[in-house]
Write a protein that holds these residues in place. Structure first.
Motif, PDB file in Angstrom:
ATOM      1  N   PRO A  16      52.426 -16.025  55.436  1.00  0.00           N
ATOM      2  CA  PRO A  16      53.125 -17.251  55.023  1.00  0.00           C
ATOM      3  C   PRO A  16      52.172 -18.407  54.719  1.00  0.00           C
ATOM      4  N   VAL A  32      58.084 -20.777  50.742  1.00  0.00           N
ATOM      5  CA  VAL A  32      58.284 -19.344  50.977  1.00  0.00           C
ATOM      6  C   VAL A  32      59.210 -19.223  52.179  1.00  0.00           C
ATOM      7  N   SER A  34      60.713 -16.101  53.316  1.00  0.00           N
ATOM      8  CA  SER A  34      60.356 -14.935  54.134  1.00  0.00           C
ATOM      9  C   SER A  34      59.495 -13.961  53.342  1.00  0.00           C
ATOM     10  N   VAL A  57      58.237 -11.336  48.466  1.00  0.00           N
ATOM     11  CA  VAL A  57      58.168 -12.735  48.848  1.00  0.00           C
ATOM     12  C   VAL A  57      59.481 -13.400  48.470  1.00  0.00           C
ATOM     13  N   GLN A  59      61.774 -16.701  48.062  1.00  0.00           N
ATOM     14  CA  GLN A  59      61.782 -18.158  47.924  1.00  0.00           C
ATOM     15  C   GLN A  59      63.225 -18.558  47.623  1.00  0.00           C
TER      16      GLN A  59
END
Ligand SMILES: Nc1ncnc2c1ncn2[C@@H]1O[C@H](COP(=O)(O)OP(=O)(O)O)[C@@H](O)[C@H]1O
Ligand SMILES: [Mg+2]
Length: 446
Positions: A16, A32, A34, A57, A59
């Motif tokens: 992260p 971000v 997760s 990723v 978002q």
């Protein structure tokens, strides 16, 4: 001794923070939310450990897969910077085969030299490329698109018809991702003597600006001959793409969709950038004029993100690289058949940028502005002339499709307005002054 799976766990906890700091990460403007692992292949279990990792990723408005190559050997885990580890990738491609679901292949009829160490190239990139000796360059795609990457697909198609203006594709790395066989790497012939078009063009501009009273055609660094040959090269590649993959003809409905897309982009951008407002009527009119083209509009596979930074001058002439399309656009748009004039328009915009970039952030200097414009005019004309000379009969002289070419160029400039506004406000004057000039000059110009 690090267990590969412990390494992955450790990397996952640091991602992260680590990911948004990487220059190739495409989502820096949004948080971000997760990151989860999608697939893992242990390529080397003993020290130094090498793990191929694809993460998803998340978002707020998107979920995208990214490729990572990690090791316990360096502090930031980035294995692309470790020569003996990237050397292992080349050896795998040379041998051919599969490791934990990752498939390494060389193209038919090529033999790859093994035992070379890889070094990452340092230029700004949306992907990560590793050079082996003076022979090979391996591009690891960072943001992955499910399925075959258009960069590989178009390079293969062009190579098959004997295209002379590309670096030969030599191999690939693929992996299954969500049920799709997905390209994660492409090996190509490396051109050790190559200079990129942007560097050559801006050097020429600098020469011109440094000369007291001489004009673009009188100074040593004149670029027009190169621009002319570049136009020929781009037209030849379009012709080769036509031979390899065919063409279609756009009908009125296609053109209508194109005009609407340009108009709606304009509406969106003008909402965010009030400086664009005075040009809206002229821009709308220019987009509408794209409907009256004299001949049927040809569509085909094109480069899709063509500018001076995507062409290399080698001893054998100009090469086009990076057929991935605009990294920020959806894959459906990038692989759609489009007018080759979009590539021509992209290059014309790039000449304008090269001409004006030295003036950005400088106090207004009338003399230098005139010179920049002169350089741009001369090289845009030379490029277009070269393109017209080598164009396939299906496409013909771009100047004969002046309305359409002008609309594509203006559409690109509107995109640049949005980009500069968001990222480099000082540069906003470059696309804005082009829009003023193009809309003020009437249809057919180069
Ligand atoms: N075949 C090649 N020979 C020499 N240099 C290359 C070659 N391909 C790419 N490069 C260099 O690598 C840079 C990035 O390549 P590119 O394919 O455009 O990657 P990206 O997708 O990251 O933009 C180019 O600007 C060029 O300097
Ligand atoms: Mg590129």
């Amino acid at each position: 001794m690090t267990e590969p799976h412990d390494l992955v766990d450790k990397v996952m906890t640091e991602l992260p923070e680590w990911l948004p700091a990487q220059r190739w990460f495409g989502g820096k403007d949004r948080p971000v939310t997760s990151i989860r692992p999608l697939r893992t292949s242990v390529l080397r279990a003993e020290e130094p450990v090498l793990v191929h990792l694809v993460v998803e990723v998340e978002q707020p408005d998107r979920k995208e897969p990214y490729q990572l190559l990690v090791t316990d050997h360096v502090e930031n885990y980035d294995a692309t910077a470790v020569p003996e580890l990237t050397g292992a990738l080349l050896d795998l491609i040379a041998e051919g085969g599969e490791v934990e679901g990752l498939k390494f292949e060389h193209e038919p009829d090529v033999e790859i030299t093994t035992g070379l160490r890889g070094r990452p190239i340092t230029s700004e990139q949306s992907n990560t490329s590793i050079v082996f000796g003076s022979q090979y360059i391996l591009k690891l795609f960072r943001k992955l698109t499910y399925g075959d990457n258009p960069d590989l697909v178009l390079h293969r198609a062009l190579h098959q018809v004997g295209c002379e203006h590309i670096a030969q594709p030599l191999g690939s790395i693929t992996g299954r991702l969500d049920g799709h066989t997905t390209t994660v790497g492409m090996l190509q012939q490396f051109m050790p003597d190559a200079v990129d078009g942007w560097a050559m063009a801006t050097t020429s501009v600098r020469d011109l600006m440094a000369e007291g009273d001489l004009h673009a055609d009188e100074v040593g660094g004149d670029f027009a001959g190169e621009a002319h040959r570049l136009g020929q090269a781009v037209a030849t590649v379009h012709g080769d793409l036509e031979r390899a993959l065919g063409i279609e003809h756009a009908d009125a409905a296609d053109i209508d969709r194109t005009v609407r897309a340009m108009t709606s982009r304009l509406d969106e951008v003008v909402g965010a950038v009030p400086e664009l407002r005075p040009y809206v009527p002229a821009l709308r009119e220019a987009f509408e004029q794209a409907r009256d083209t004299p001949d049927a509009v040809v569509t085909q596979h094109i480069h899709g993100d063509l500018h001076l930074g995507q062409v290399l001058r080698t001893v054998q002439g100009w090469l086009l690289i990076d057929f991935e399309g605009e990294p920020g656009s959806p894959i459906a748009e990038r692989t759609a058949l489009r007018s080759p004039l979009r590539d021509v328009a992209g290059m014309l915009r790039s000449f304008d940028y090269a001409a004006h970039q030295l003036l950005v952030g400088q106090p207004e200097d009338h003399q230098l502005t005139v010179r920049a414009l002169e350089w741009s005019r001369r090289n845009r004309a030379a490029f277009t002339e070269g393109y017209a000379e080598a164009a396939a009969s299906s496409v013909g002289d771009p100047r004969k499709s002046g309305h359409l070419l002008r609309a594509f160029e203006l559409d690109k400039a509107v995109y640049e307005v949005a980009y500069e506004h968001a990222n480099r406000p000082e540069w906003l004057t470059v696309p804005l002054s082009s829009i003023a000039r193009i809309t003020g000059e009437g249809a057919v110009q180069s």
